[in-house]
Every structure is written in C-alpha cells, then in structure tokens.
Design a protein around this motif. Sequence first.
Motif, short mmCIF file in Angstrom:
data_model
loop_
_atom_site.label_atom_id
_atom_site.label_comp_id
_atom_site.label_asym_id
_atom_site.label_seq_id
_atom_site.Cartn_x
_atom_site.Cartn_y
_atom_site.Cartn_z
N LEU A 290 9.82 -24.56 -0.84
CA LEU A 290 10.63 -25.30 0.59
C LEU A 290 12.31 -25.38 0.24
CD1 LEU A 290 9.56 -26.47 2.86
CD2 LEU A 290 8.97 -28.10 1.84
N ILE A 291 11.94 -25.58 -1.57
CA ILE A 291 14.10 -25.36 -1.13
C ILE A 291 14.53 -24.42 -0.72
CG2 ILE A 291 15.44 -26.31 -3.19
CD1 ILE A 291 13.35 -28.29 -4.40
N GLU A 292 14.02 -23.35 -1.20
CA GLU A 292 14.75 -21.94 -1.36
C GLU A 292 14.49 -21.61 0.11
OE1 GLU A 292 14.10 -17.17 -3.80
OE2 GLU A 292 13.00 -19.08 -4.25
N ALA A 293 13.80 -21.88 1.11
CA ALA A 293 13.89 -21.31 1.98
C ALA A 293 15.05 -22.15 3.08
CB ALA A 293 12.77 -21.81 3.06
N LEU A 294 15.17 -23.49 2.65
CA LEU A 294 16.30 -24.07 3.19
C LEU A 294 17.71 -23.54 3.08
CD1 LEU A 294 16.91 -27.32 3.70
CD2 LEU A 294 17.60 -28.04 1.95
N ALA A 295 17.65 -22.82 2.31
CA ALA A 295 18.80 -21.65 1.57
C ALA A 295 19.03 -20.93 2.98
CB ALA A 295 18.81 -21.63 0.59
N HIS A 296 18.22 -20.88 3.57
CA HIS A 296 18.02 -19.41 4.56
C HIS A 296 18.31 -20.65 6.23
CE1 HIS A 296 17.16 -16.10 2.04
NE2 HIS A 296 16.34 -16.91 1.21
N CYS A 297 17.85 -21.94 6.02
CA CYS A 297 18.17 -22.58 7.06
C CYS A 297 19.86 -22.75 7.36
CB CYS A 297 17.47 -24.16 7.22
SG CYS A 297 15.79 -23.28 6.81
N PRO A 298 20.47 -23.09 8.97
CA PRO A 298 21.63 -23.73 9.10
C PRO A 298 21.65 -25.40 8.31
CG PRO A 298 20.09 -23.40 10.95
CD PRO A 298 19.76 -23.02 9.73
N ALA A 299 23.86 -25.73 7.88
CA ALA A 299 23.54 -25.85 7.16
C ALA A 299 22.73 -27.13 7.42
CB ALA A 299 25.31 -26.26 7.21
N ASP A 300 22.79 -27.84 8.93
CA ASP A 300 22.54 -29.50 9.87
C ASP A 300 20.91 -30.01 8.75
OD1 ASP A 300 22.15 -27.63 11.19
OD2 ASP A 300 22.23 -28.64 13.03
N VAL A 301 19.93 -28.35 8.44
CA VAL A 301 18.57 -29.00 8.39
C VAL A 301 18.36 -29.25 6.68
CG1 VAL A 301 17.12 -28.15 7.95
CG2 VAL A 301 18.28 -27.29 9.68
N THR A 302 17.93 -30.77 7.32
CA THR A 302 17.38 -31.60 5.21
C THR A 302 16.60 -31.76 4.96
OG1 THR A 302 17.80 -33.76 6.70
CG2 THR A 302 20.36 -32.81 5.25
N LEU A 303 16.16 -31.30 3.71
CA LEU A 303 14.72 -32.13 2.95
C LEU A 303 14.89 -32.96 2.51
CD1 LEU A 303 11.85 -30.97 2.12
CD2 LEU A 303 13.15 -29.81 0.81
N GLU A 304 13.38 -33.97 2.90
CA GLU A 304 13.61 -34.98 1.89
C GLU A 304 12.14 -34.86 1.35
OE1 GLU A 304 13.96 -38.73 3.99
OE2 GLU A 304 15.85 -39.03 3.99
N VAL A 305 12.11 -35.14 -0.15
CA VAL A 305 10.66 -34.89 -0.91
C VAL A 305 10.38 -35.89 -1.44
CG1 VAL A 305 9.83 -33.74 -2.79
CG2 VAL A 305 11.59 -32.38 -1.48
N ALA A 306 9.05 -37.39 -1.04
CA ALA A 306 8.67 -37.99 -1.37
C ALA A 306 7.30 -37.47 -2.45
CB ALA A 306 8.19 -38.79 -0.18
N GLY A 307 7.14 -38.54 -2.51
CA GLY A 307 6.68 -38.14 -4.76
C GLY A 307 6.70 -37.93 -6.27
N LEU A 308 5.48 -38.09 -6.90
CA LEU A 308 6.02 -37.88 -8.08
C LEU A 308 5.41 -36.73 -8.42
CD1 LEU A 308 5.49 -41.00 -9.33
CD2 LEU A 308 7.56 -39.76 -8.62
#
Length: 452
Positions: A290-308
């Motif tokens: 998911l983090i690697e795919a974020l690099a292929h998304c526009p710069a205004d797309v963000t990711l929030e990860v909740a969990g341990l």
Amino acid sequence: MRNRSCARPTMPCGRWTGGAWTCSPSDHFWYGKRAKIRIPQPEPRYLPGWEKLTAPAPERPLKVLVVSHLWPRPDFPHLGIFVVDQVKALSHWCRVAVAAPVDRTIRREEISLREFRRGLVRYRRRTRPHLLEAAGMRPLEVSYVARLPRGLFALNAARALAARLRRLDPHQFDVVHAHTVFPDGLACALWLKDTKVPLVVTAHGSDVHSMRPGMRRAMPRLLRRVNLLIPVSQALGVELCALGADPERVTVIPNGFSARLFDLQEPPPRDPRKIAYLGYLRGIKRVNLLIEALAHCPADVTLEVAGLGPDRPALEAQAAKLGLQDRVRFLGLLTRDRVPGFLAGAGIMALVSEREGWPTVIFESLACGTPVLATAVGGVPEALADSSLGRLIPRDITPSDLGREIQEALDTPWDYAAIRRHALNFSWEAISGKILQEYYRVMGLPVPGKLA
C-alpha cells in the motif's frame, strides 16, 4: 468392584487398606501386562451461579458456554473483538459464560538459557497473560501446556486443553460454542465426545487456511462430534466440505459489527483524498504494498495507518526511503470509540491482504459510509458483491496498478448513505438472532416466535 484386590498387578495401584492394595477398575488401566496408576480426577465443577440443567430449555433462557482463545489482553486489546461483540449481542437473548484457553507451552525460541535455569514454573507465572473484562464479563481462564513432538503438537495441544475443560461439568450448558477449529473446536470435541451436549464451532478463516498436516489428520475427530460448523463465508464453507465436513452440518453465518458503536450522530468531515488502513501490521496484511502504491498516486493523496504490529519500524523506514513520510501517518493503536471517526473521515478504506476470512473491518468501514478497496480473497468478494460498496483487486496486483485503482476509487462519486444502509444488514443485533436459531435447531427444539 470396589475394594477388590487387583488380579494381576505388576505395580501397586488403588489404595492401601488393611495391609493390602485394593483398587477398582477406575483406579488403573492396562498397558499390555503392566498396570498403570490413573491419577484421580477432581469432580467436575459448576461455574459460580450455574447449576445442572433441570427445566427444559423452552421454559427458560438458553445457557451457552463460549470457548475462545481470541479474547482481549492488555498487550492486544483488540484481539477477538468480534467474539466480544457476539457475546454481548447473545447476552440479550440467553445466558452466556466465556472460557478463554491460554496456551502456556514454552517453545525453545521463546525462552533463554537463563530463564530456563530460573525455572519454567516461574517463567510461566511471569509471562501469564491477563485477560481483560469485556462484554460485561471476565472470562474463565483455562490454561494448558502441550507436549512438543514434531508433527503431533496440534493433537497434543487439543488433548491438553480438553483435559483442563473436563474440570467443568458440561451438563450445566445447553450448547457449547467454540470459536476457531483449532485448538478450541477440536478440544471441545474431545471434551464432549461422551456427552450429548450440542457442539457448535465457528471457523473464522485463518484457523482453516493455515492448517498444518497434523491438524488435518486430527480433523476427523472434530467432524465426528460437531453438531454444526459455522463458516463466516461461503468460500470457507467450501474449504470445510473439502476437508470432509458434512454439508448438512455447515451453515454460513458471517461476522457482524456493533451498529450502536458505529452510529455516528455527527460524523467528521470526510477527506476525499485520504486512504485509511485499520488492522494489524504484519507481512500478510501487505501494508508495504500500500505504501509503495502511494508513490504512484498524485501528491495530494495521503495514507493513515492505524494499528500495531511487528512490521511498523520497517514500514516507517520504507515510507521515509520513498520520500513519503509527509504523506503517510502512523497513528498507533486506536481505542474503539475513535475507530468510527477514523473510518468516516476517509475517502476509501484499503485492505490489500494476501489472505482473509471475513474481515470485520470491511463492514465497520461500510457502516461509516466509507467504500472499501480490497483484494479478492476469502470472503471479501461476498462482502463486496455489489460494486456500489467498493472495488475488488487481484491478489497479485503490482504497486503501479494498485496506485491506479486507488486513484480511480478516490475519483468515484460514492453514495455514502446507501453504503451505510447496506451495512446495517450485518450488525450483530441482526446476526445474533440467526445464531440463536441454529442453537435451537441443533438441540432439536422449535425456534421461539420472537426469533423466527
């Protein structure tokens, strides 16, 4: 047969009375020509406030024992939260007690030489988990220790747990409901094999997908005794039938969610360019993809990860290496009351796991009106059967293709209100009634009118 001398003892057995050893058939058993001492077992006990059943079930609430090693602990407060929610929903209809097995077997890689010298008993006492009170009740801890010969641990663990469960009188319960096929289901099958108490076993997915050869060899013992198998998805039901389960004893009932908790009166503002992930941080969840795919998304797309989870340091390092540290936020473990707001504030919820059963987080997200982007594995295609609820992606998707799928999902105009209305069909308040109907069916009793 009491007070009769043993016919062919090669070692003392029974009790010393009047200058001679006396025994009964219950005091020993034969191994060839050698008599072995049978350790006297304590009388089965009743739970506080429970007693042996006398009145027929239609004239009183059902008494159910839930056996589940999935139960919240201080270091993992969200463990088995779906079991807690189910117990809470069932408690409105019947009387429920919970027994939580605790595996205290020490593996070689889990203990150092220094700890071994200090003593295994002290080590087990120090590392003993504390089970949290949940659903208004504190579970009965049933700790067990299994032997570790190669290939036989599955059966030995179930035998050890069954031996501890035998301290309870099963006749104080109308139904025993075990969660997971192994070890809870198999242990309950061994415990109840000489009784007529109905046994219901819920398979959640990971207990079947990760089944090792030793567990598969032990499956016939479970299938001979179980009255009803409840897989949480159709795909899981097919797997159980392939393992030898009788289709007549398999009924699919999915997990639900707490509608009361996710009933947001004032939902937070939704960020249509934010991706939310909620779950455990380990390899099978593929948060790194998911983090690697974020690099292929526009710069205004963000990711929030909740969990341990154990993978968090590696995931943080990956985000920094890709220059995404400003677009990826790690929130840690969220309390349950913060989860609805977290999911309701996202444009989509992403779940790109390699393997799943029936992920509760999907319906928790849908209950907040948030569409889901998930891999088509396990019961996920059944949960997202309607394209208006989200998008399905293949398990072998590449990061670049996943980035395009994320962008298309964020650009789709979703009907958030319709998504929430659909999710309400899978609340625990609705699903607990189906489970109770199955309880009455396996007991051979008519279903009360309020449940029919």
